[in-house]
Enzyme design. Sequence first.
Site, PDB file in Angstrom:
ATOM      1  CB  SER A  21     -10.637   9.486  17.031  1.00 19.12           C
ATOM      2  OG  SER A  21     -11.643   8.370  17.038  1.00 19.12           O
ATOM      3  CG  LEU A  39     -14.606   7.878   9.637  1.00 21.83           C
ATOM      4  CD1 LEU A  39     -15.771   8.763   9.099  1.00 21.83           C
ATOM      5  CD2 LEU A  39     -14.590   6.465   9.215  1.00 21.83           C
ATOM      6  CG  ASP A  76      -9.190  15.436  17.503  1.00 20.15           C
ATOM      7  OD1 ASP A  76     -10.017  15.684  18.182  1.00 20.15           O
ATOM      8  OD2 ASP A  76      -9.241  14.607  16.553  1.00 20.15           O
ATOM      9  CG  ASP A 126     -13.691  23.843  19.696  1.00 24.35           C
ATOM     10  OD1 ASP A 126     -14.312  23.691  18.645  1.00 24.35           O
ATOM     11  OD2 ASP A 126     -14.177  23.903  20.753  1.00 24.35           O
ATOM     12  CB  CYS A 172     -12.658  13.530   9.876  1.00 24.13           C
ATOM     13  SG  CYS A 172     -12.065  12.946   8.286  1.00 24.13           S
ATOM     14  CB  SER A 231     -23.902  10.988   8.292  1.00 26.37           C
ATOM     15  OG  SER A 231     -24.782  10.153   8.661  1.00 26.37           O
ATOM     16  CE1 TYR A 248     -23.938  12.882  13.155  1.00 28.03           C
ATOM     17  CE2 TYR A 248     -25.360  11.533  11.934  1.00 28.03           C
ATOM     18  CZ  TYR A 248     -23.882  11.894  12.426  1.00 28.03           C
ATOM     19  OH  TYR A 248     -22.829  11.130  11.765  1.00 28.03           O
ATOM     20  CE  LYS A 282     -22.045  14.361  10.430  1.00 27.52           C
ATOM     21  NZ  LYS A 282     -20.648  14.894  10.129  1.00 27.52           N
ATOM     22  CG  PHE A 314     -17.491   3.930   8.197  1.00 24.69           C
ATOM     23  CD1 PHE A 314     -18.507   4.364   7.459  1.00 24.69           C
ATOM     24  CD2 PHE A 314     -16.079   4.151   7.579  1.00 24.69           C
ATOM     25  CE1 PHE A 314     -18.452   4.120   5.899  1.00 24.69           C
ATOM     26  CE2 PHE A 314     -16.226   4.006   5.877  1.00 24.69           C
ATOM     27  CZ  PHE A 314     -17.216   4.030   5.376  1.00 24.69           C
TER      28      PHE A 314
HETATM   29  N1  LIG Z   1     -18.503   6.322  12.424  1.00 26.63           N
HETATM   30  C1  LIG Z   1     -19.540   6.346  11.543  1.00 26.63           C
HETATM   31  O1  LIG Z   1     -20.344   5.222  11.329  1.00 26.63           O
HETATM   32  C2  LIG Z   1     -19.881   7.614  10.886  1.00 26.63           C
HETATM   33  C3  LIG Z   1     -21.223   7.726   9.895  1.00 26.63           C
HETATM   34  C4  LIG Z   1     -21.499   8.823   9.501  1.00 26.63           C
HETATM   35  C5  LIG Z   1     -20.805   9.816   9.558  1.00 26.63           C
HETATM   36  N2  LIG Z   1     -19.642  10.125  10.459  1.00 26.63           N
HETATM   37  C6  LIG Z   1     -19.139  11.121  10.757  1.00 26.63           C
HETATM   38  O2  LIG Z   1     -17.655  11.212  10.532  1.00 26.63           O
HETATM   39  C7  LIG Z   1     -16.998  11.918  11.025  1.00 26.63           C
HETATM   40  C8  LIG Z   1     -15.934  11.116  11.840  1.00 26.63           C
HETATM   41  O3  LIG Z   1     -16.456  10.435  12.818  1.00 26.63           O
HETATM   42  P1  LIG Z   1     -15.642   8.982  13.568  1.00 26.63           P
HETATM   43  O4  LIG Z   1     -16.682   8.050  13.400  1.00 26.63           O
HETATM   44  O5  LIG Z   1     -14.334   8.907  12.857  1.00 26.63           O
HETATM   45  O6  LIG Z   1     -15.720   9.602  15.094  1.00 26.63           O
HETATM   46  P2  LIG Z   1     -14.669   9.614  16.187  1.00 26.63           P
HETATM   47  O7  LIG Z   1     -15.478   9.977  17.299  1.00 26.63           O
HETATM   48  O8  LIG Z   1     -13.862   8.184  15.915  1.00 26.63           O
HETATM   49  O9  LIG Z   1     -13.850  10.958  15.421  1.00 26.63           O
HETATM   50  C9  LIG Z   1     -14.166  12.291  15.592  1.00 26.63           C
HETATM   51  C10 LIG Z   1     -12.945  13.041  16.011  1.00 26.63           C
HETATM   52  O10 LIG Z   1     -13.508  14.429  16.181  1.00 26.63           O
HETATM   53  C11 LIG Z   1     -12.969  15.147  17.188  1.00 26.63           C
HETATM   54  N3  LIG Z   1     -13.814  16.159  17.475  1.00 26.63           N
HETATM   55  C12 LIG Z   1     -14.937  16.360  17.927  1.00 26.63           C
HETATM   56  N4  LIG Z   1     -15.272  17.695  18.083  1.00 26.63           N
HETATM   57  C13 LIG Z   1     -14.361  18.245  17.794  1.00 26.63           C
HETATM   58  C14 LIG Z   1     -14.100  19.728  17.811  1.00 26.63           C
HETATM   59  N5  LIG Z   1     -15.228  20.630  18.346  1.00 26.63           N
HETATM   60  N6  LIG Z   1     -13.003  20.136  17.279  1.00 26.63           N
HETATM   61  C15 LIG Z   1     -12.132  19.445  16.979  1.00 26.63           C
HETATM   62  N7  LIG Z   1     -12.208  18.183  16.745  1.00 26.63           N
HETATM   63  C16 LIG Z   1     -13.280  17.637  17.340  1.00 26.63           C
HETATM   64  C17 LIG Z   1     -13.024  14.152  18.135  1.00 26.63           C
HETATM   65  O11 LIG Z   1     -11.986  14.565  19.225  1.00 26.63           O
HETATM   66  C18 LIG Z   1     -12.479  12.906  17.330  1.00 26.63           C
HETATM   67  O12 LIG Z   1     -11.084  12.800  17.461  1.00 26.63           O
HETATM   68  C19 LIG Z   1     -17.953  12.704  12.050  1.00 26.63           C
HETATM   69  O13 LIG Z   1     -18.279  13.885  11.600  1.00 26.63           O
HETATM   70  C20 LIG Z   1     -19.301  11.785  11.906  1.00 26.63           C
HETATM   71  O14 LIG Z   1     -20.404  12.515  12.236  1.00 26.63           O
HETATM   72  C21 LIG Z   1     -19.284   8.833  11.250  1.00 26.63           C
END
Ligand SMILES: NC(=O)c1ccc[n+]([C@@H]2O[C@H](COP(=O)([O-])OP(=O)(O)OC[C@H]3O[C@@H](n4cnc5c(N)ncnc54)[C@H](O)[C@@H]3O)[C@@H](O)[C@H]2O)c1
Length: 255
Positions: free
Chosen positions: A15, A17, A36, A59, A85, A148, A161, A165, A194
Amino acid sequence: MNLQENTFLVTGGASGLGDATATAIVEAGGRVVIADLATSDGETTAKRLGDAATFVPVDITDEESFTAALDAAEPHGPLRGAVHCAGRGGDRVRILDRDGNPAALQSFRDVLEVNLFGTYNALRLAAARIARNEPVDGERGAIVLTASVAAFDGQIGQTSYTASKAAVHGITLVAARDLASVGIRVNTIAPGLFDTPMLARLRSDIREGLAAGVPFPKRLGSPTDYADMALALLRNSYANGETVRLDGAIRMAPR
Ligand SMILES: NC(=O)c1ccc[n+]([C@@H]2O[C@H](COP(=O)([O-])OP(=O)(O)OC[C@H]3O[C@@H](n4cnc5c(N)ncnc54)[C@H](O)[C@@H]3O)[C@@H](O)[C@H]2O)c1
């Protein structure tokens, strides 16, 4: 680090990023193991990317499943890097509620468990595997973690959070120093806002408001913006021990 013909692990690759990063690695001629949750869309993502991608249910807080993902990389040659990610949002809980009651400690622990302990688990296990490689041009591999901007400007209700981070940012330089002797580089990306499923949970007017608050460019970050940076950090052999804010110059307000 050359991406072509090399294998990389992308956690959270089903999913947002992670999906964009896995896609970019395959487009650059590399191979990916998408690690994932079993409940994720990882299988669909891997199918879309074709023979160069494999999905392994993982996990990130669990050693056994993570090791299975590392093993899945091996038949195609040594694992040359990992982009971590996988993560979750915060609990949006203030330290005190309206009546002055303290927040539940378990809620804080749950966020740290995935975002910090999961990151450390991924870092240590991936590093141990990459450390077995023969060096190429002096390096054995590269790891990219994900923090983040909340690591630096956490908003109201973001203690868990932000703690998770900020810790990822904090361990980046230590990890680069720890792993220097084995020729593994470690960098972190601190994304701003994002456009991924994580943010899609917000109402569209809230998302538009967030985009308007970005100085330039006035839009949410695209997952491909993240992927471009992740690939640059994998490729650039002098990038090490750094957290890169990728945020259109946004600085988050208190709320
Ligand atoms: N989207 C944003 O604006 C943003 C901003 C800052 C930081 N981030 C960070 O970027 C990273 C990715 O975020 P995203 O927006 O792509 O989120 P997303 O929810 O689209 O993807 C996160 C993925 O991580 C997987 N995941 C969650 N827990 C898990 C686990 N225990 N084991 C294995 N996989 C697991 C989920 O199944 C999912 O596919 C995260 O760490 C998030 O904190 C995102």
